[in-house]
Design a protein around this motif. Structure first.
Motif, PDB file in Angstrom:
ATOM      1  N   ALA A   1      18.584  54.394  23.888  1.00  0.00           N
ATOM      2  CA  ALA A   1      19.501  55.747  24.328  1.00  0.00           C
ATOM      3  C   ALA A   1      21.012  55.047  24.201  1.00  0.00           C
ATOM      4  N   ALA A   2      21.050  53.502  23.940  1.00  0.00           N
ATOM      5  CA  ALA A   2      22.439  53.243  22.641  1.00  0.00           C
ATOM      6  C   ALA A   2      22.682  54.338  21.251  1.00  0.00           C
ATOM      7  N   THR A   3      21.228  54.257  20.949  1.00  0.00           N
ATOM      8  CA  THR A   3      21.400  54.648  19.538  1.00  0.00           C
ATOM      9  C   THR A   3      21.707  55.990  19.502  1.00  0.00           C
ATOM     10  N   VAL A   4      21.279  57.514  20.462  1.00  0.00           N
ATOM     11  CA  VAL A   4      21.389  58.497  20.970  1.00  0.00           C
ATOM     12  C   VAL A   4      22.585  58.575  21.488  1.00  0.00           C
TER      13      VAL A   4
ATOM     14  N   ALA B   1      25.657  60.480  19.937  1.00  0.00           N
ATOM     15  CA  ALA B   1      26.576  61.405  19.799  1.00  0.00           C
ATOM     16  C   ALA B   1      28.224  61.724  20.068  1.00  0.00           C
ATOM     17  N   VAL B   2      28.475  60.367  20.118  1.00  0.00           N
ATOM     18  CA  VAL B   2      29.961  59.827  20.384  1.00  0.00           C
ATOM     19  C   VAL B   2      30.150  60.158  18.292  1.00  0.00           C
ATOM     20  N   ALA B   3      29.638  59.963  17.307  1.00  0.00           N
ATOM     21  CA  ALA B   3      29.771  60.106  15.748  1.00  0.00           C
ATOM     22  C   ALA B   3      29.890  61.401  15.366  1.00  0.00           C
ATOM     23  N   CYS B   4      29.565  62.037  16.533  1.00  0.00           N
ATOM     24  CA  CYS B   4      29.128  63.510  16.567  1.00  0.00           C
ATOM     25  C   CYS B   4      30.344  64.200  16.667  1.00  0.00           C
ATOM     26  N   VAL B   5      30.894  63.534  17.830  1.00  0.00           N
ATOM     27  CA  VAL B   5      31.998  64.456  18.425  1.00  0.00           C
ATOM     28  C   VAL B   5      33.187  64.156  17.873  1.00  0.00           C
ATOM     29  N   VAL B   6      33.357  62.565  17.531  1.00  0.00           N
ATOM     30  CA  VAL B   6      34.238  62.272  16.928  1.00  0.00           C
ATOM     31  C   VAL B   6      34.617  62.959  15.275  1.00  0.00           C
ATOM     32  N   ALA B   7      32.932  63.219  14.410  1.00  0.00           N
ATOM     33  CA  ALA B   7      33.288  63.865  13.017  1.00  0.00           C
ATOM     34  C   ALA B   7      33.469  65.534  13.528  1.00  0.00           C
ATOM     35  N   TYR B   8      32.981  66.489  14.486  1.00  0.00           N
ATOM     36  CA  TYR B   8      33.845  67.375  15.036  1.00  0.00           C
ATOM     37  C   TYR B   8      35.190  67.404  14.982  1.00  0.00           C
ATOM     38  N   LEU B   9      35.833  66.909  15.881  1.00  0.00           N
ATOM     39  CA  LEU B   9      37.042  66.579  16.295  1.00  0.00           C
ATOM     40  C   LEU B   9      38.268  66.412  15.284  1.00  0.00           C
TER      41      LEU B   9
END
Length: 97
Positions: A70-73, A77-85
């Motif tokens: 769960a921590a990996t997922v 997800a946080v990395a994807c949001v940061v990259a998108y922003l």
């Protein structure tokens, strides 16, 4: 043994992700600073791996292997949001010449 297919799948993503990361750093670094930019990138990766290993190890050792997944997922997800922003600020460096 059950996690082996998941590890293999995540391993297949490593080379393309590394290629994209190195290309981005090369394009975004101001002229003459690529070596320093690559050094900071590797330092950030090593720090992230160390922190992830510490947190994941603590979660799994605590008797909750599913929390490690769960921590990996959640981290992905946080990395994807940061990259998108961060997309608007990711522009190639302009040369002074």
């Amino acid at each position: 043994v059950e996690a082996l297919p998941l590890m293999a799948i995540s391993g297949f993503a490593f080379a393309p992700a590394g290629t994209v990361l190195y290309t981005l750093v090369d394009e975004l670094a101001p002229p003459g600073t690529a070596t320093e930019a690559f050094t900071w990138m590797i330092t950030a990766i090593a720090g992230g791996v160390a922190a992830g290993a510490a947190v994941g190890g603590a979660l799994v050792t605590g008797g909750h292997p599913h929390r490690g997944f769960a921590a990996t997922v959640a981290a992905a997800a946080v990395a994807c949001v940061v990259a998108y922003l961060a997309r608007p600020s990711l522009r190639p460096a302009t040369s002074a010449a």
